[in-house]
Scaffold this active site. Structure first.
Site, PDB file in Angstrom:
ATOM      1  N   CYS A   2       0.827  -1.211   0.000  1.00  0.00           N
ATOM      2  CA  CYS A   2       0.000   0.000   0.000  1.00  0.00           C
ATOM      3  C   CYS A   2       0.860   1.260   0.000  1.00  0.00           C
ATOM      4  CB  CYS A   2      -0.866   0.018   1.247  1.00  0.00           C
ATOM      5  SG  CYS A   2      -1.870  -1.451   1.427  1.00  0.00           S
ATOM      6  N   ARG A  27       5.163   0.066  -6.478  1.00  0.00           N
ATOM      7  CA  ARG A  27       5.187  -0.776  -5.281  1.00  0.00           C
ATOM      8  C   ARG A  27       4.195  -1.924  -5.358  1.00  0.00           C
ATOM      9  NH1 ARG A  27       7.325   2.146  -0.780  1.00  0.00           N
ATOM     10  NH2 ARG A  27       5.998   0.988   0.621  1.00  0.00           N
ATOM     11  N   TRP A  75      -2.974  -2.690  -1.512  1.00  0.00           N
ATOM     12  CA  TRP A  75      -2.555  -4.046  -1.867  1.00  0.00           C
ATOM     13  C   TRP A  75      -3.267  -4.944  -0.863  1.00  0.00           C
ATOM     14  CZ3 TRP A  75       0.536  -8.073   0.230  1.00  0.00           C
ATOM     15  CH2 TRP A  75       1.062  -8.975  -0.705  1.00  0.00           C
ATOM     16  N   ASN A 100      -1.752   1.986   5.907  1.00  0.00           N
ATOM     17  CA  ASN A 100      -0.845   0.911   5.470  1.00  0.00           C
ATOM     18  C   ASN A 100      -0.575   0.041   6.685  1.00  0.00           C
ATOM     19  OD1 ASN A 100      -0.657   2.247   3.080  1.00  0.00           O
ATOM     20  ND2 ASN A 100       1.506   2.794   3.266  1.00  0.00           N
ATOM     21  N   GLY A 101      -0.493  -1.259   6.496  1.00  0.00           N
ATOM     22  CA  GLY A 101      -0.199  -2.154   7.616  1.00  0.00           C
ATOM     23  C   GLY A 101      -1.375  -3.068   7.904  1.00  0.00           C
ATOM     24  N   GLU A 482      18.924 -17.082  -7.696  1.00  0.00           N
ATOM     25  CA  GLU A 482      18.509 -15.726  -8.046  1.00  0.00           C
ATOM     26  C   GLU A 482      17.979 -15.681  -9.489  1.00  0.00           C
ATOM     27  OE1 GLU A 482      17.739 -13.187  -6.587  1.00  0.00           O
ATOM     28  OE2 GLU A 482      17.906 -11.558  -8.019  1.00  0.00           O
ATOM     29  N   LYS A 486      14.191 -14.568 -10.478  1.00  0.00           N
ATOM     30  CA  LYS A 486      13.890 -13.517 -11.462  1.00  0.00           C
ATOM     31  C   LYS A 486      12.923 -14.052 -12.513  1.00  0.00           C
ATOM     32  CE  LYS A 486      14.918 -10.723  -9.809  1.00  0.00           C
ATOM     33  NZ  LYS A 486      15.643 -10.473  -8.617  1.00  0.00           N
ATOM     34  N   GLU A 489       9.319 -14.660 -11.022  1.00  0.00           N
ATOM     35  CA  GLU A 489       8.510 -13.514 -10.581  1.00  0.00           C
ATOM     36  C   GLU A 489       8.039 -12.634 -11.724  1.00  0.00           C
ATOM     37  OE1 GLU A 489      10.197 -10.631  -7.811  1.00  0.00           O
ATOM     38  OE2 GLU A 489      12.177 -10.929  -8.663  1.00  0.00           O
ATOM     39  N   HIS A 505      19.577 -36.724  -7.195  1.00  0.00           N
ATOM     40  CA  HIS A 505      18.860 -37.092  -5.967  1.00  0.00           C
ATOM     41  C   HIS A 505      17.380 -36.739  -6.058  1.00  0.00           C
ATOM     42  CE1 HIS A 505      22.616 -38.175  -4.072  1.00  0.00           C
ATOM     43  NE2 HIS A 505      23.124 -37.042  -4.513  1.00  0.00           N
ATOM     44  N   LYS A 604       6.707  -4.144  -4.200  1.00  0.00           N
ATOM     45  CA  LYS A 604       8.128  -3.795  -4.168  1.00  0.00           C
ATOM     46  C   LYS A 604       8.685  -3.842  -2.749  1.00  0.00           C
ATOM     47  CE  LYS A 604      12.069  -2.416  -5.699  1.00  0.00           C
ATOM     48  NZ  LYS A 604      12.885  -3.469  -6.328  1.00  0.00           N
TER      49      LYS A 604
HETATM   50  O1  M6R Z   1      13.636  -4.644   0.246  1.00  0.00           O
HETATM   51  P1  M6R Z   1      14.186  -6.017   0.518  1.00  0.00           P
HETATM   52  O2  M6R Z   1      15.492  -6.254  -0.130  1.00  0.00           O
HETATM   53  O3  M6R Z   1      14.225  -6.335   1.981  1.00  0.00           O
HETATM   54  O4  M6R Z   1      13.143  -6.997  -0.151  1.00  0.00           O
HETATM   55  C1  M6R Z   1      13.253  -8.384  -0.005  1.00  0.00           C
HETATM   56  C2  M6R Z   1      12.428  -9.112  -1.031  1.00  0.00           C
HETATM   57  O5  M6R Z   1      11.065  -8.800  -0.871  1.00  0.00           O
HETATM   58  C3  M6R Z   1      12.850  -8.778  -2.457  1.00  0.00           C
HETATM   59  O6  M6R Z   1      14.197  -9.018  -2.670  1.00  0.00           O
HETATM   60  C4  M6R Z   1      12.027  -9.621  -3.474  1.00  0.00           C
HETATM   61  O7  M6R Z   1      12.374 -10.959  -3.363  1.00  0.00           O
HETATM   62  C5  M6R Z   1      12.246  -9.109  -4.890  1.00  0.00           C
HETATM   63  N1  M6R Z   1      10.994  -8.969  -5.561  1.00  0.00           N
HETATM   64  C6  M6R Z   1      13.069  -9.994  -5.718  1.00  0.00           C
HETATM   65  O8  M6R Z   1      13.270  -9.525  -7.007  1.00  0.00           O
END
Ligand code: M6R
Length: 609
Positions: A2, A27, A75, A100-101, A482, A486, A489, A505, A604
């Site tokens: 949010c 975000r 959100w 927010n929260g 990683e 990527k 997501e 395995h 985000k």
């Molecule tokens: O702001 P942060 O680095 O603490 O965020 C952690 C994760 O939410 C963030 O890295 C998330 O996995 C990304 N969308 C990955 O691309």
């Protein structure tokens, strides 16, 4: 997650609110709304499911006017995404609230308010706040006192902003667990959950601290801390280069941010040409703290967690320091045992990730000797609450998929390895070589970016696939993780990463012609072993996409597609190979036509648990 925007001025604020919401779109959100107080003290509101553009359209068709207002992108956590659940929420047609929260005790409060005659029109936890506030106002309190008495009833996390038709110039706000910042104008004040939302109106900001409560009018600011004591907080000025500068000629922020890496990495390496890294780059107390460090515990989420996994190899192999790495959402709830002399290191792009922050807050003396955060956002909660800080200089990262934040985190972690390593097993010559390599990192990444066209071509093989496997060994296993994160997501292709030695395995059972396998295969010590793993895949009819050092001459073969990576120092390969995998995921997503910068269901900055 949010986003909140607010403004109190002597001019129309609807466009300021809408522009603020547009700037927070990155975000992630599912609905948006704003409320204004007009000159006749009427509370007016538009709320829409979907994009901020829908809200703009509503404002175009039925313009609302006012000099005081609050706005929100939601959100969904409690209640489905819908216009009814979107914020602001109203009570008694006089008070409006954005939040927010998460209010954890909302069910008990809802029952209490229903018994008192309040009608609920949404399924959100937030609606209890606006009715509580209304009840306090109806009892004759002023808006600030009503907010103080309302938050005294709340359990959970919140950033709140409220307007009341009976207090026409005022916005009151409160912060507990979710960020809020005041934008200081000339004869006007603004409020937002992220300063980026207000960069079009001011460069001067006051960051609220946990527990702070605020009343603002165009000409006054009144702040009090959690104990109700009046406080002043410093004004910080954000420089122009901290702004995002828009997408430029790039189609997406993610691509822009991938291309910004040479500059971001150069800015994150402390002093150009320096042969040694000073402890003080981590903060004033760094030398005294680092002298006591016997072990490191890294805690982070998502991509930042992967950076921590890479760092474990560096800290143990190069610096000789035992290191554990754990995701914050597990770490925070576990009974733990630490080595004496352990330094807690949190890693976070945003500095606001709820689980990482909670992990820091529940990891106290004597469990850890001190805490260090590696973060990209100055003044963020993790930065304010840690003993030592290393700020990565990635600049604002807008794409939900983290790119330049990750590679700059790796630089910061390599610097940490250097300063801790020289107190342990790292000899001066190796340390100097690493510092020399760090100064080459922008050039090395530039060279990887020259492979963009070849990677885009490779990406086309993935667009009809539903699954993909990523393999790596040693320090490149986290890079495989990683790469898989990527891809999943932003392209929504199910991708998993395994240490290549684990293949037989279990995951080998999945391999067939429909399962592309991406191998991260730099020509390091484990290359020969990785080659055998790759043969295992080929023998099962699997299609392989191998990222390997050009000079290692990895052989092309039927169903083995090799992407030759430019030469660079060994220690930088986790960075350079990551950049190649970012481009792969990006071009798969673009060719699939997904919303690259704002992938579905993701936010985000994850400021709720
Ligand atoms: O702001 P942060 O680095 O603490 O965020 C952690 C994760 O939410 C963030 O890295 C998330 O996995 C990304 N969308 C990955 O691309």
């Amino acid at each position: 997650m949010c986003g909140i925007v607010g403004a109190t001025a002597r001019r129309e604020v609807s466009e300021i609110l809408l522009e603020g919401l547009r700037r927070l779109e990155y975000r992630g959100y599912d609905s948006a709304g704003f409320a204004l107080l007009d000159a006749d003290r009427n509370l007016l509101m538009h709320k829409r499911l979907g994009k901020v553009a829908e809200l703009e359209q509503a404002q175009k068709l039925e313009p609302l006017h006012g000099c005081v207002g609050i706005a929100h992108t939601r959100w969904a956590t409690h209640g489905v995404p819908s216009a009814a659940n979107a914020h602001p929420h109203l009570s008694g047609n006089r008070v409006a609230v954005v939040h927010n929260g998460i209010i954890e005790n909302h069910e008990a409060l809802r029952s209490e308010l229903i018994a008192a005659g309040y009608e609920f029109v949404s399924h959100t936890d937030t609606e209890v706040v606006v009715h509580l506030l209304h009840r306090e106002l109806a009892a004759g309190k002023d808006l600030l006192q009503a907010m103080l008495d309302t938050i005294a009833r709340l359990q959970g996390a919140y950033a709140l902003a409220a307007v009341d038709a009976e207090h026409p110039e005022e916005i009151v706000a409160a912060r507990e667990g979710s960020p809020l910042v005041v934008g200081v104008g000339i004869g006007e004040h603004f409020l937002a959950s992220d300063p980026l939302a207000l960069r079009q109106v001011t460069d001067r900001f006051i960051y609220l601290q946990e527990g702070d409560v605020l009343r603002m009018t165009p000409t006054s600011l009144q702040l009090m801390d959690a104990t109700g004591k009046p406080v002043t907080r410093p004004i910080s000025t954000i420089s122009v280069e901290e702004d995002t500068g828009g997408r430029g000629h790039y189609e997406h922020y993610m691509l822009k941010e991938i291309h910004e890496q040479p500059r971001a990495l150069a800015a994150t390496v402390p002093v150009e040409g320096a042969r040694e890294i000073a402890d003080s780059v981590f903060g004033e107390r760094a030398a005294e703290i680092f002298d006591q460090v016997r072990a490191v515990q890294i805690v982070a989420c998502g991509t930042s967690y992967h950076a921590g996994m890479v760092a474990r190899y560096w800290l143990e192999e190069l610096a000789g320091i035992p290191c554990n790495v754990e995701v914050a959402s597990e770490f925070r709830y576990r009974q733990r045992v630490q080595h004496p002399g352990t330094l807690l290191v949190t890693i976070s792009q945003s500095g606001e990730t709820a689980d990482t922050l909670a992990a820091l807050r529940n990891a106290t003396d004597p469990e850890f000797i001190a805490s260090l955060v590696i973060a990209n956002v100055d003044h963020s909660s993790l930065v304010r609450e840690s003993d030592l800080v290393y700020l990565t200089r990635a600049g604002a990262e807008i794409g939900v998929a983290s790119t330049k934040a990750f590679t700059t985190q790796l630089v910061a972690l390599l610097l940490l390895t250097l300063v801790l390593g020289r107190r342990n097993k790292l000899d001066a010559e190796t340390a100097a070589e690493i510092v020399g390599a760090l100064h080459q990192v922008p050039d090395c990444v530039e060279k990887v970016l020259t492979r963009e066209a070849a990677i885009r071509e490779m990406a086309s093989a993935f667009i009809l696939r539903h699954h993909a496997l990523f393999l790596g060994r040693g320090i490149h296993f986290p890079i495989a993780l990683e790469g898989a994160l990527k891809l999943k997501e932003i392209s929504y292709i199910h991708a998993e990463a395994y240490p290549a030695g684990e293949l037989k395995h279990g995951p080998l059972a999945l391999v067939d012609a429909d399962m592309p396998v991406v191998a991260v295969a730099p020509g390091d010590d484990l290359m020969e072993k990785l080659k055998s793993n790759i043969e295992e895949v080929r023998a099962r009819g699997g299609e392989l996409y191998v990222f390997a050092d050009e000079k290692a001459g990895f052989p092309e073969a039927p169903r083995v597609h090799v992407l030759g990576m430019p030469d660079c120092p060994e220690v930088l390969k986790p960075i350079t190979y990551t950049v190649a995998l970012q481009l792969l995921a990006y071009y798969v997503a673009v060719q699939k036509g997904t919303d690259v910068d704002k992938p579905r269901n993701l936010a985000k900055s994850v400021t709720v648990e």
